[in-house]
Scaffold this active site. Structure first.
Site, mmCIF file in Angstrom:
data_model
loop_
_atom_site.group_PDB
_atom_site.id
_atom_site.type_symbol
_atom_site.label_atom_id
_atom_site.label_comp_id
_atom_site.label_asym_id
_atom_site.label_seq_id
_atom_site.Cartn_x
_atom_site.Cartn_y
_atom_site.Cartn_z
ATOM 1 N N ASP A 237 0.843 -1.193 0.000
ATOM 2 C CA ASP A 237 0.000 0.000 0.000
ATOM 3 C C ASP A 237 0.879 1.244 0.000
ATOM 4 O O ASP A 237 1.732 1.418 0.867
ATOM 5 C CB ASP A 237 -0.895 -0.027 1.249
ATOM 6 N N THR B 69 -9.472 -0.358 3.385
ATOM 7 C CA THR B 69 -10.081 -0.265 4.710
ATOM 8 C C THR B 69 -9.010 -0.494 5.768
ATOM 9 O O THR B 69 -8.385 -1.554 5.784
ATOM 10 C CB THR B 69 -11.206 -1.307 4.872
#
Length: 307
Positions: A82, A254
C-alpha cells in the site's frame, strides 16, 4: 491461495462488485481478516504499508500471509504493498513475495507519475505481479468547494485515460473526494460520482477507492463509550460505498475502521478489568470486533459469496 491482484480484481471488474483491501500490522489483524473471509466466503486483498513493513519486517509480513493462505487454500488472497513511494520499495516487495504493489507518485507532475509508474509496471509484470497507481490528491471535498478547486484536487478523466494507456497499469485509484484517516470531512461528504463514472468509461480497468473508512455508528459509539475521542469525525457512508461500487470501484481500502473497532474492545477490557494483564483477554474481543466490521464491509461491497 495466494494470487495476483488482477486475478481478484478483474473478476470484480467484470462482475461489478467491490473487494475489500484490508491493512494489517500484526497477527491479530490478519487473523480477523482471514476469519472474516472464511465467514463471508469472500476473496480478500491484504495490504501492508511501508510503515507496517518497517514495524513487522518484510519477511514476517510475507510469512504470515503465506501461512494463512496455506491454511485457507480455497480463499483467493493477494498481498499488496500500500502506497509504495519508490521503485526500490516496490521492487523489494515484489522480490520478497508480494503479489500486488502500489506505486504512489500522485504528488508529482503527470509525466513524472507516468515515468515512475511505467518503471514499476515493467518490473512487476516481468515477475507476475500487478500494479496500482493513483491520480489526483486525496484531500476531501465539501459542498461549498468551487469547481476550480475541485479540478485542482480531483482526477482528470482525460488524464486518467492517457495515464492508463501510457503505463499499462492494472488498476487505478482516482481521487474523487475522499481523504485518508478518520478525520475526513468538516461537513457532509461529497464524492464526485459523475467523475468516477467517466474515469471508468475511459479506462475500463478496475478502480480503487482510497480513504474509504466508514466509521459505522456502532463502532464510533463503542470507541467513545470507552473514553476514546474521534473529534467529531465522519467517514464515508455505506450508501456512498455502494454508489462508488456501482460507479466502477472494485477495490476499497479499509484500515481506520479496523483499528477503531479493535481499540474500542481493548479499552473496554482495560476500563472494566483493571487487574487484567493477559493479552489474550484484550486481543480476542478486538479480533472479533474487527471480524464483524470486515464481514459487514464484504456484504456491502458485494464480494460475499464470490468464491
Amino acid at each position: 491461495m495466494l494470487v495476483s491482484g488482477s486475478e481478484i480484481l478483474l473478476k470484480a471488474h467484470r462482475g461489478n462488485y467491490g473487494v475489500g483491501a484490508f491493512n494489517f500490522v500484526n497477527f491479530e489483524m490478519l487473523n480477523a481478516i482471514f476469519n472474516a473471509a472464511l465467514e463471508a466466503n469472500s476473496p480478500i486483498i491484504v495490504q501492508a504499508s511501508e510503515g507496517a513493513i518497517k514495524y513487522m519486517g518484510i519477511d514476517m509480513a510475507v510469512g504470515l500471509v503465506k501461512n494463512f493462505s496455506d491454511r485457507y487454500t480455497h480463499i483467493p488472497v493477494a498481498l499488496h504493498l500500500d502506497h509504495g513511494t519508490s521503485f526500490e520499495s516496490c521492487k523489494k516487495a515484489i522480490d520478497s513475495g508480494f503479489t500486488s504493489v502500489m506505486i504512489d507518485a500522485s504528488h508529482h507532475q503527470l509525466e513524472e507519475n507516468v515515468a515512475m509508474t511505467k518503471e514499476v509496471v515493467q518490473y512487476a509484470h516481468d515477475n507476475g505481479v500487478t500494479v496500482e497507481a493513483e491520480l489526483g490528491r486525496l484531500m476531501g471535498i465539501e459542498d461549498n468547494i468551487s469547481v476550480d478547486e475541485k479540478d485542482a484536487v480531483l482526477v482528470n478523466p482525460q488524464e486518467a485515460e492517457y495515464f492508463v494507456k501510457e503505463t499499462n497499469v492494472d488498476y487505478l485509484a482516482p481521487a474523487i473526494g475522499t481523504s485518508h484517516g478518520a478525520f475526513k470531512f468538516k461537513g457532509e461528504p461529497n464524492l464526485d460520482f459523475v467523475r468516477l463514472q467517466e474515469v471508468k468509461r475511459r479506462t475500463n480497468i478496475p478502480l480503487v477507492l482510497h480513504g474509504a473508512s466508514a466509521i459505522p455508528d456502532y463502532v464510533r459509539e463503542s470507541f467513545l463509550a470507552t473514553g476514546g475521542d474521534l473529534k467529531g469525525s465522519k467517514g464515508v457512508p455505506f450508501g456512498f460505498l455502494k454508489q462508488a461500487v456501482e460507479g466502477g470501484i472494485n477495490k476499497v481500502n479499509t484500515d481506520t475502521d479496523l483499528r477503531i473497532a479493535f481499540m474500542a474492545e481493548v479499552r473496554k477490557v482495560a476500563n472494566t478489568e483493571p487487574t487484567q494483564f493477559d493479552l489474550r483477554k484484550f486481543f480476542a474481543p478486538g479480533m472479533q470486533a474487527m471480524q464483524k466490521v470486515i464481514v459487514e464491509r464484504m456484504q456491502i461491497l458485494g464480494s460475499a459469496n464470490k468464491i
